[in-house]
Design a protein around this motif. Structure first.
Motif, PDB file in Angstrom:
ATOM      1  N   LEU A  77       0.811  -1.209   0.000  1.00  0.00           N
ATOM      2  CA  LEU A  77       0.000   0.000   0.000  1.00  0.00           C
ATOM      3  C   LEU A  77       0.850   1.266   0.000  1.00  0.00           C
ATOM      4  N   LEU A  78       2.118   1.137   0.354  1.00  0.00           N
ATOM      5  CA  LEU A  78       2.989   2.319   0.381  1.00  0.00           C
ATOM      6  C   LEU A  78       3.121   2.978  -0.989  1.00  0.00           C
ATOM      7  N   PRO A  79       3.452   2.225  -2.061  1.00  0.00           N
ATOM      8  CA  PRO A  79       3.504   2.891  -3.366  1.00  0.00           C
ATOM      9  C   PRO A  79       2.157   3.434  -3.821  1.00  0.00           C
ATOM     10  N   VAL A  80       1.066   2.793  -3.412  1.00  0.00           N
ATOM     11  CA  VAL A  80      -0.264   3.313  -3.742  1.00  0.00           C
ATOM     12  C   VAL A  80      -0.486   4.639  -3.034  1.00  0.00           C
ATOM     13  N   ALA A  81      -0.081   4.709  -1.774  1.00  0.00           N
ATOM     14  CA  ALA A  81      -0.230   5.955  -1.027  1.00  0.00           C
ATOM     15  C   ALA A  81       0.646   7.056  -1.621  1.00  0.00           C
ATOM     16  N   VAL A  82       1.854   6.693  -2.029  1.00  0.00           N
ATOM     17  CA  VAL A  82       2.740   7.686  -2.650  1.00  0.00           C
ATOM     18  C   VAL A  82       2.120   8.222  -3.939  1.00  0.00           C
ATOM     19  N   ALA A  83       1.545   7.329  -4.755  1.00  0.00           N
ATOM     20  CA  ALA A  83       0.912   7.767  -5.999  1.00  0.00           C
ATOM     21  C   ALA A  83      -0.271   8.687  -5.724  1.00  0.00           C
ATOM     22  N   ALA A  84      -1.071   8.345  -4.690  1.00  0.00           N
ATOM     23  CA  ALA A  84      -2.201   9.200  -4.351  1.00  0.00           C
ATOM     24  C   ALA A  84      -1.742  10.555  -3.831  1.00  0.00           C
ATOM     25  N   LEU A  85      -0.684  10.572  -3.015  1.00  0.00           N
ATOM     26  CA  LEU A  85      -0.158  11.829  -2.486  1.00  0.00           C
ATOM     27  C   LEU A  85       0.446  12.667  -3.584  1.00  0.00           C
ATOM     28  N   ALA A 122      -8.047   3.700 -10.648  1.00  0.00           N
ATOM     29  CA  ALA A 122      -6.827   2.894 -10.612  1.00  0.00           C
ATOM     30  C   ALA A 122      -6.299   2.763  -9.190  1.00  0.00           C
ATOM     31  N   LEU A 123      -6.360   3.867  -8.421  1.00  0.00           N
ATOM     32  CA  LEU A 123      -5.877   3.820  -7.038  1.00  0.00           C
ATOM     33  C   LEU A 123      -6.757   2.919  -6.180  1.00  0.00           C
ATOM     34  N   VAL A 124      -8.065   3.013  -6.369  1.00  0.00           N
ATOM     35  CA  VAL A 124      -8.976   2.162  -5.596  1.00  0.00           C
ATOM     36  C   VAL A 124      -8.786   0.698  -5.975  1.00  0.00           C
ATOM     37  N   THR A 125      -8.618   0.425  -7.269  1.00  0.00           N
ATOM     38  CA  THR A 125      -8.393  -0.955  -7.721  1.00  0.00           C
ATOM     39  C   THR A 125      -7.124  -1.528  -7.113  1.00  0.00           C
ATOM     40  N   ALA A 126      -6.051  -0.733  -7.135  1.00  0.00           N
ATOM     41  CA  ALA A 126      -4.794  -1.196  -6.559  1.00  0.00           C
ATOM     42  C   ALA A 126      -4.937  -1.452  -5.065  1.00  0.00           C
ATOM     43  N   THR A 127      -5.671  -0.599  -4.379  1.00  0.00           N
ATOM     44  CA  THR A 127      -5.866  -0.781  -2.940  1.00  0.00           C
ATOM     45  C   THR A 127      -6.627  -2.067  -2.646  1.00  0.00           C
ATOM     46  N   LEU A 128      -7.681  -2.323  -3.403  1.00  0.00           N
ATOM     47  CA  LEU A 128      -8.458  -3.546  -3.198  1.00  0.00           C
ATOM     48  C   LEU A 128      -7.617  -4.794  -3.435  1.00  0.00           C
ATOM     49  N   TRP A 147     -14.083 -11.436  -2.351  1.00  0.00           N
ATOM     50  CA  TRP A 147     -14.980 -10.304  -2.571  1.00  0.00           C
ATOM     51  C   TRP A 147     -14.208  -9.060  -2.986  1.00  0.00           C
ATOM     52  N   LEU A 148     -13.073  -8.837  -2.357  1.00  0.00           N
ATOM     53  CA  LEU A 148     -12.264  -7.678  -2.728  1.00  0.00           C
ATOM     54  C   LEU A 148     -11.714  -7.830  -4.143  1.00  0.00           C
ATOM     55  N   THR A 149     -11.303  -9.043  -4.488  1.00  0.00           N
ATOM     56  CA  THR A 149     -10.798  -9.284  -5.844  1.00  0.00           C
ATOM     57  C   THR A 149     -11.903  -9.064  -6.866  1.00  0.00           C
ATOM     58  N   GLY A 150     -13.111  -9.521  -6.549  1.00  0.00           N
ATOM     59  CA  GLY A 150     -14.228  -9.291  -7.465  1.00  0.00           C
ATOM     60  C   GLY A 150     -14.527  -7.816  -7.643  1.00  0.00           C
ATOM     61  N   GLY A 151     -14.465  -7.041  -6.555  1.00  0.00           N
ATOM     62  CA  GLY A 151     -14.661  -5.596  -6.673  1.00  0.00           C
ATOM     63  C   GLY A 151     -13.591  -4.937  -7.517  1.00  0.00           C
ATOM     64  N   ALA A 152     -12.354  -5.376  -7.360  1.00  0.00           N
ATOM     65  CA  ALA A 152     -11.269  -4.828  -8.169  1.00  0.00           C
ATOM     66  C   ALA A 152     -11.467  -5.152  -9.649  1.00  0.00           C
ATOM     67  N   MET A 153     -11.967  -6.357  -9.934  1.00  0.00           N
ATOM     68  CA  MET A 153     -12.202  -6.728 -11.327  1.00  0.00           C
ATOM     69  C   MET A 153     -13.302  -5.872 -11.956  1.00  0.00           C
ATOM     70  N   LEU A 171     -14.039  -2.778 -11.155  1.00  0.00           N
ATOM     71  CA  LEU A 171     -13.438  -1.473 -11.420  1.00  0.00           C
ATOM     72  C   LEU A 171     -12.510  -1.537 -12.623  1.00  0.00           C
ATOM     73  N   TRP A 172     -11.794  -2.661 -12.760  1.00  0.00           N
ATOM     74  CA  TRP A 172     -10.861  -2.814 -13.886  1.00  0.00           C
ATOM     75  C   TRP A 172     -11.617  -2.827 -15.212  1.00  0.00           C
ATOM     76  N   LEU A 173     -12.810  -3.437 -15.214  1.00  0.00           N
ATOM     77  CA  LEU A 173     -13.603  -3.444 -16.442  1.00  0.00           C
ATOM     78  C   LEU A 173     -14.012  -2.039 -16.850  1.00  0.00           C
ATOM     79  N   GLY A 174     -14.079  -1.125 -15.874  1.00  0.00           N
ATOM     80  CA  GLY A 174     -14.443   0.250 -16.195  1.00  0.00           C
ATOM     81  C   GLY A 174     -13.438   0.950 -17.087  1.00  0.00           C
ATOM     82  N   PHE A 175     -12.196   0.488 -17.105  1.00  0.00           N
ATOM     83  CA  PHE A 175     -11.189   1.100 -17.951  1.00  0.00           C
ATOM     84  C   PHE A 175     -11.464   0.858 -19.444  1.00  0.00           C
ATOM     85  N   PHE A 176     -12.287  -0.150 -19.748  1.00  0.00           N
ATOM     86  CA  PHE A 176     -12.578  -0.469 -21.141  1.00  0.00           C
ATOM     87  C   PHE A 176     -13.820   0.224 -21.642  1.00  0.00           C
TER      88      PHE A 176
END
Length: 280
Positions: free
Chosen positions: A12-20, A60-66, A261-267, A269-274
């Motif tokens: 989560l550290l690189p995700v937090a850095v990207a968000a910051l 993308a940040l939420v997907t990575a976090t999940l 469940w978290l993996t399904g939520g990330a998937m 969100l990932w479909l939203g990129f298309f």
């Protein structure tokens, strides 16, 4: 909530850095603008730029976090586990009919009580009827005192109804709320013919004859294991294995794994990129 793989949360550290970095002044300037624009002017210029891809960045940040949290395998305890305060217990049924080798029966029962580790134990005496001599306890001295006093002369109803002793032991286990029960019938002499069929149960039944014959057929009739007096360790180890299996199954069912469940939520969100944007 607990995590089976907590070290995965370090991702989560690189995700937090990207968000910051996205929130820092000038952090939203595209390309190499930060290199050519004076730092003093970067916040002003960044504030005037409309980030059309802001929603995708957030997604993308939420997907990575999940995904990172899913890798850590979060487990939630819904407090549905059974009460294992009385996990295991043993009932020793003493054959106290007048022709039984009572002294040998008491000796083998005492050796079993002294077995390690100590198990909550109850004593039941059986002749023509069955009676609870000692309810469940781990006090070996208390058990030994009553065990030494057990004798055919003390039984109110003479006879030999061992099936009643087994049935009474089942009732004692059920009344105490024992999850994993074991019944050990200590007897001797010639085995009686099975009189009444007992329903099978999850209780581990053991026939422990100190002498005599015909016990193999008796044990089979009551779905019990036949153990010789010189193999008392088999009785304790069998109970220990049953407890270990129970604990392993309960540990697997105590928690709900949220990773799928978290993996399904990330998937999702990932479909939203298309998703294609409508032409302006």
């Amino acid at each position: 909530m607990t995590f089976a793989e907590p070290l995965a949360l370090l991702l989560l550290l690189p995700v937090a850095v990207a968000a910051l970095r996205r929130r820092l002044p000038g952090g939203r300037l595209p390309g190499a603008w930060r290199q050519v624009v004076d730092p003093f002017l970067q916040p002003v210029l960044a504030a005037g730029i409309v980030d059309r891809r802001g929603s995708q960045t957030k997604r993308a940040l939420v997907t990575a976090t999940l995904l990172v949290v899913a890798l850590a395998r979060p487990l939630v305890d819904f407090d549905k586990r059974p009460d294992y305060a009385n996990l295991a217990g043993r009932v020793i049924v003493l054959d106290l009919h007048k022709e039984a080798p009572t002294s040998d029966v008491r000796i083998v029962a005492a050796r079993l009580i002294e077995s390690v580790p100590p198990v909550p134990t109850a004593l039941v005496g059986v002749a023509g009827e069955a009676y609870t001599v000692v309810p469940f306890t781990t006090d070996r001295r208390h058990l030994a005192r009553y065990l030494q006093a057990a004798a055919p002369e003390l039984m109110p109803v003479p006879g030999r109804a061992l099936h009643i002793g087994l049935a009474h032991a089942e009732t004692v286990l059920k009344g105490a709320g024992i999850s994993i029960g074991q019944i050990v019938l200590a007897s001797g002499g010639a085995a009686p013919a099975p009189m009444v069929e007992l329903a099978s149960s999850g209780t581990r039944r053991v026939v422990l004859p100190v002498s005599g014959h015909g016990w193999q057929a008796f044990a089979q009739a009551y779905d019990a294991e036949l153990v010789a007096p010189d193999r008392l360790s088999d009785i304790s180890s069998g109970l220990e294995r049953a407890v270990a299996r129970k604990l392993s199954r309960s540990a697997a069912g105590e928690f709900t794994n949220l990773a799928p469940w978290l993996t399904g939520g990330a998937m999702l969100l990932w479909l939203g990129f298309f998703r294609r944007r409508a032409a302006p």
